[in-house]
Write a protein that holds these residues in place. Structure first.
Motif, PDB file in Angstrom:
ATOM      1  N   PRO A  65      10.396 -12.947  -3.440  1.00  0.00           N
ATOM      2  CA  PRO A  65      11.972 -11.866  -2.009  1.00  0.00           C
ATOM      3  C   PRO A  65      12.771 -11.747  -2.242  1.00  0.00           C
ATOM      4  O   PRO A  65      13.293 -11.695  -1.567  1.00  0.00           O
ATOM      5  CB  PRO A  65      10.681 -13.322  -0.632  1.00  0.00           C
ATOM      6  CG  PRO A  65      10.811 -14.236  -1.243  1.00  0.00           C
ATOM      7  CD  PRO A  65      10.178 -13.978  -2.469  1.00  0.00           C
ATOM      8  N   PHE A  66      13.472 -12.760  -3.249  1.00  0.00           N
ATOM      9  CA  PHE A  66      14.691 -12.543  -3.412  1.00  0.00           C
ATOM     10  C   PHE A  66      15.078 -11.455  -4.725  1.00  0.00           C
ATOM     11  O   PHE A  66      16.547 -11.389  -3.380  1.00  0.00           O
ATOM     12  CB  PHE A  66      15.021 -13.409  -5.932  1.00  0.00           C
ATOM     13  CG  PHE A  66      16.385 -13.600  -5.929  1.00  0.00           C
ATOM     14  CD1 PHE A  66      17.493 -14.250  -5.104  1.00  0.00           C
ATOM     15  CD2 PHE A  66      16.676 -13.321  -6.830  1.00  0.00           C
ATOM     16  CE1 PHE A  66      18.752 -14.176  -5.589  1.00  0.00           C
ATOM     17  CE2 PHE A  66      18.721 -13.477  -6.790  1.00  0.00           C
ATOM     18  CZ  PHE A  66      18.992 -13.944  -6.476  1.00  0.00           C
ATOM     19  N   LEU A  67      14.682 -10.526  -4.349  1.00  0.00           N
ATOM     20  CA  LEU A  67      14.849  -9.149  -4.440  1.00  0.00           C
ATOM     21  C   LEU A  67      14.031  -7.804  -3.434  1.00  0.00           C
ATOM     22  O   LEU A  67      12.991  -9.045  -4.089  1.00  0.00           O
ATOM     23  CB  LEU A  67      14.994  -8.492  -6.331  1.00  0.00           C
ATOM     24  CG  LEU A  67      15.991  -8.899  -6.516  1.00  0.00           C
ATOM     25  CD1 LEU A  67      16.188  -9.038  -8.704  1.00  0.00           C
ATOM     26  CD2 LEU A  67      17.571  -9.304  -6.185  1.00  0.00           C
ATOM     27  N   ASP A  68      13.907  -7.336  -3.026  1.00  0.00           N
ATOM     28  CA  ASP A  68      13.103  -6.403  -2.593  1.00  0.00           C
ATOM     29  C   ASP A  68      12.614  -5.929  -3.283  1.00  0.00           C
ATOM     30  O   ASP A  68      12.608  -5.222  -4.224  1.00  0.00           O
ATOM     31  CB  ASP A  68      14.262  -5.754  -1.078  1.00  0.00           C
ATOM     32  CG  ASP A  68      12.940  -4.998  -0.785  1.00  0.00           C
ATOM     33  OD1 ASP A  68      12.370  -4.377  -0.561  1.00  0.00           O
ATOM     34  OD2 ASP A  68      13.913  -4.735   0.646  1.00  0.00           O
ATOM     35  N   PHE A  69      11.027  -5.244  -3.093  1.00  0.00           N
ATOM     36  CA  PHE A  69      10.609  -5.663  -4.368  1.00  0.00           C
ATOM     37  C   PHE A  69      10.479  -3.779  -4.142  1.00  0.00           C
ATOM     38  O   PHE A  69      10.294  -2.760  -5.557  1.00  0.00           O
ATOM     39  CB  PHE A  69       8.715  -5.907  -3.786  1.00  0.00           C
ATOM     40  CG  PHE A  69       8.202  -4.891  -3.089  1.00  0.00           C
ATOM     41  CD1 PHE A  69       7.595  -3.231  -3.409  1.00  0.00           C
ATOM     42  CD2 PHE A  69       8.016  -5.243  -1.638  1.00  0.00           C
ATOM     43  CE1 PHE A  69       6.054  -3.260  -2.529  1.00  0.00           C
ATOM     44  CE2 PHE A  69       7.716  -4.766  -1.223  1.00  0.00           C
ATOM     45  CZ  PHE A  69       6.264  -3.678  -1.143  1.00  0.00           C
ATOM     46  N   ARG A  70      11.234  -3.098  -3.181  1.00  0.00           N
ATOM     47  CA  ARG A  70      10.996  -1.683  -2.346  1.00  0.00           C
ATOM     48  C   ARG A  70      11.848  -0.929  -3.737  1.00  0.00           C
ATOM     49  O   ARG A  70      12.411   0.184  -4.303  1.00  0.00           O
ATOM     50  CB  ARG A  70      10.673  -1.465  -1.260  1.00  0.00           C
ATOM     51  CG  ARG A  70       9.499  -1.759  -1.143  1.00  0.00           C
ATOM     52  CD  ARG A  70      10.124  -1.602   1.107  1.00  0.00           C
ATOM     53  NE  ARG A  70      11.022  -2.795   0.996  1.00  0.00           N
ATOM     54  CZ  ARG A  70      11.211  -2.382   2.666  1.00  0.00           C
ATOM     55  NH1 ARG A  70      10.366  -2.088   3.401  1.00  0.00           N
ATOM     56  NH2 ARG A  70      11.932  -3.583   3.016  1.00  0.00           N
ATOM     57  N   GLY A  71      12.870  -1.721  -3.685  1.00  0.00           N
ATOM     58  CA  GLY A  71      14.271  -1.512  -4.495  1.00  0.00           C
ATOM     59  C   GLY A  71      14.012  -2.005  -5.544  1.00  0.00           C
ATOM     60  O   GLY A  71      14.925  -0.822  -6.627  1.00  0.00           O
ATOM     61  N   GLN A  72      13.145  -2.815  -6.112  1.00  0.00           N
ATOM     62  CA  GLN A  72      12.864  -2.496  -7.309  1.00  0.00           C
ATOM     63  C   GLN A  72      12.405  -1.738  -8.271  1.00  0.00           C
ATOM     64  O   GLN A  72      12.622  -0.774  -9.493  1.00  0.00           O
ATOM     65  CB  GLN A  72      12.800  -4.037  -7.652  1.00  0.00           C
ATOM     66  CG  GLN A  72      13.861  -4.978  -7.863  1.00  0.00           C
ATOM     67  CD  GLN A  72      14.351  -5.330  -8.705  1.00  0.00           C
ATOM     68  OE1 GLN A  72      15.600  -4.527  -8.590  1.00  0.00           O
ATOM     69  NE2 GLN A  72      14.580  -5.687  -9.909  1.00  0.00           N
ATOM     70  N   ASP A 113       1.056  -1.243   0.140  1.00  0.00           N
ATOM     71  CA  ASP A 113      -0.220  -0.040   0.254  1.00  0.00           C
ATOM     72  C   ASP A 113       1.018   1.576  -0.229  1.00  0.00           C
ATOM     73  O   ASP A 113       0.596   2.473  -0.762  1.00  0.00           O
ATOM     74  CB  ASP A 113      -0.628   0.109   1.271  1.00  0.00           C
ATOM     75  CG  ASP A 113      -2.038  -0.880   1.444  1.00  0.00           C
ATOM     76  OD1 ASP A 113      -2.602  -1.482  -0.492  1.00  0.00           O
ATOM     77  OD2 ASP A 113      -2.790  -1.301   2.322  1.00  0.00           O
ATOM     78  N   ALA A 114       1.659   1.392   0.667  1.00  0.00           N
ATOM     79  CA  ALA A 114       2.372   2.509   0.796  1.00  0.00           C
ATOM     80  C   ALA A 114       3.601   3.005  -0.264  1.00  0.00           C
ATOM     81  O   ALA A 114       3.603   3.754  -0.325  1.00  0.00           O
ATOM     82  CB  ALA A 114       3.757   2.109   2.339  1.00  0.00           C
ATOM     83  N   HIS A 115       3.867   2.095  -1.327  1.00  0.00           N
ATOM     84  CA  HIS A 115       4.530   2.236  -2.329  1.00  0.00           C
ATOM     85  C   HIS A 115       3.501   1.725  -4.168  1.00  0.00           C
ATOM     86  O   HIS A 115       3.771   1.819  -4.265  1.00  0.00           O
ATOM     87  CB  HIS A 115       5.557   1.032  -2.507  1.00  0.00           C
ATOM     88  CG  HIS A 115       6.692   1.279  -1.396  1.00  0.00           C
ATOM     89  ND1 HIS A 115       6.847   0.957   0.041  1.00  0.00           N
ATOM     90  CD2 HIS A 115       7.745   2.168  -1.751  1.00  0.00           C
ATOM     91  CE1 HIS A 115       8.098   0.681   0.595  1.00  0.00           C
ATOM     92  NE2 HIS A 115       8.402   1.799  -0.178  1.00  0.00           N
ATOM     93  N   GLY A 116       2.322   1.639  -3.282  1.00  0.00           N
ATOM     94  CA  GLY A 116       2.022   1.802  -4.591  1.00  0.00           C
ATOM     95  C   GLY A 116       1.808   1.087  -5.188  1.00  0.00           C
ATOM     96  O   GLY A 116       0.345   0.563  -6.451  1.00  0.00           O
ATOM     97  N   VAL A 117       1.543  -0.391  -4.778  1.00  0.00           N
ATOM     98  CA  VAL A 117       1.452  -2.115  -5.654  1.00  0.00           C
ATOM     99  C   VAL A 117      -0.138  -2.264  -5.086  1.00  0.00           C
ATOM    100  O   VAL A 117      -0.281  -2.382  -4.373  1.00  0.00           O
ATOM    101  CB  VAL A 117       2.309  -2.837  -5.094  1.00  0.00           C
ATOM    102  CG1 VAL A 117       2.236  -3.809  -6.038  1.00  0.00           C
ATOM    103  CG2 VAL A 117       3.834  -2.168  -5.438  1.00  0.00           C
ATOM    104  N   VAL A 118      -0.326  -2.530  -6.742  1.00  0.00           N
ATOM    105  CA  VAL A 118      -2.463  -2.997  -6.262  1.00  0.00           C
ATOM    106  C   VAL A 118      -2.122  -3.983  -6.645  1.00  0.00           C
ATOM    107  O   VAL A 118      -2.871  -4.427  -5.412  1.00  0.00           O
ATOM    108  CB  VAL A 118      -2.934  -1.984  -6.523  1.00  0.00           C
ATOM    109  CG1 VAL A 118      -2.768  -0.579  -7.591  1.00  0.00           C
ATOM    110  CG2 VAL A 118      -2.651  -2.321  -8.462  1.00  0.00           C
TER     111      VAL A 118
END
Length: 279
Positions: free
Chosen positions: A242-249, A51-56
């Motif tokens: 979770p291999f890569l952090d979605f926030r970083g991507q 939610d905080a990053h707009g991933v719906v």
């Protein structure tokens, strides 16, 4: 900007612990130092972060590689997540092509009875390329059900018995020719065959691609140029969480030199159209 993440496995404790001790991908995770950045969260906290990053929406692709690697179907685990948050997560049924019509029955059950929205196969783990006849009943069922299939590609680094040729995009081109109505997603961009993958997507109406994990790898500038010129309407954002952090991507994609139009399509519009969410 709203975002649909087309390769999002939630980093729940079970998922993270399973990756750290994975019997097939363990050597690869060690090579890329996954343990140094792994962290687990409750599903509720993951949804709050989305939610905080707009991933719906997050698309969770399952696996079934029981015949070749003893990895039983992950479909029950995916269903447990999609049932808890049906408006947030979309499941794709993992299928083992060696199981023949049992795999077709599994797909139909997952879609018609449990609400999954697609299929997922992995030629590396199946040890047969995507145009092998054993996949064709699955593709036919996808056409019948009008759902996409995600075909996992990429190098299969340090996976015992995996052969790079099985992930070559030429095999997906053949599938697209044999099943012109089949909606296909090439996951991991068929890396390192960047140019070939781009042309397979470009020349086939219903073939899409995500670049998960390979956005900044050698030769990846070809993907970016193609997104801005040829196939910006057919590339999907996929974090490989979770291999890569979605926030970083998400930050990686903010920094990549996409045009505004291409970025909007990649982050949301293309996936919305492919999944039929705008219908």
């Amino acid at each position: 900007m709203k975002v649909i993440d087309f390769r999002f496995r939630p980093n729940t404790p079970d998922a993270v612990n399973g990756m750290l001790a994975h019997p097939v991908f363990g050597d690869m995770f060690t090579l890329f130092k996954y343990a140094d950045r792994a962290y687990a969260q409750s599903l509720e906290d993951i949804v709050q972060d989305m939610d905080a990053h707009g991933v719906v929406k997050g698309v969770i692709t399952s696996r079934d590689a029981e015949t070749t690697y003893g990895l039983a179907s992950g479909n029950p685990g995916v269903l447990a997540i999609t049932r808890r948050f049906p408006d947030r997560f979309i499941g794709f049924a993992g299928l083992d092509p060696h199981k023949g019509m049992a795999a077709v029955r599994e797909l139909k059950s997952m879609v018609l009875e449990h609400g999954m929205r697609g299929a997922a196969t992995d030629p590396y783990l199946a040890r047969i390329p995507a145009d092998h006849a054993r996949y064709y009943p699955i593709y036919s069922a996808c056409c019948e059900l009008d759902v996409p299939v995600v075909i996992t590609t990429g190098p299969g680094t340090l996976v015992r018995g995996a052969v790079m040729e099985d992930g070559h995009p030429r095999h997906i081109d053949r599938v697209a020719a044999d099943f012109p109505d089949l909606k296909i997603v090439i996951s991991h961009g068929a890396y390192p065959w960047v140019d070939e993958a781009i042309m397979v997507v470009h020349r086939n109406r219903n073939v899409y691609m995500d670049l998960s994990e390979y956005e900044n790898s050698p030769f990846s500038e070809g993907y970016i140029k193609a997104a801005n010129t040829l196939i910006g309407d057919k590339i999907l954002f996929a974090s490989a969480a979770p291999f890569l952090d979605f926030r970083g991507q998400l930050e990686v994609y903010r920094q990549l030199p996409f045009t505004d139009e291409a970025r909007a399509n990649i982050m949301f519009n293309n996936a919305e159209r492919l999944l039929g969410l705008n219908a």
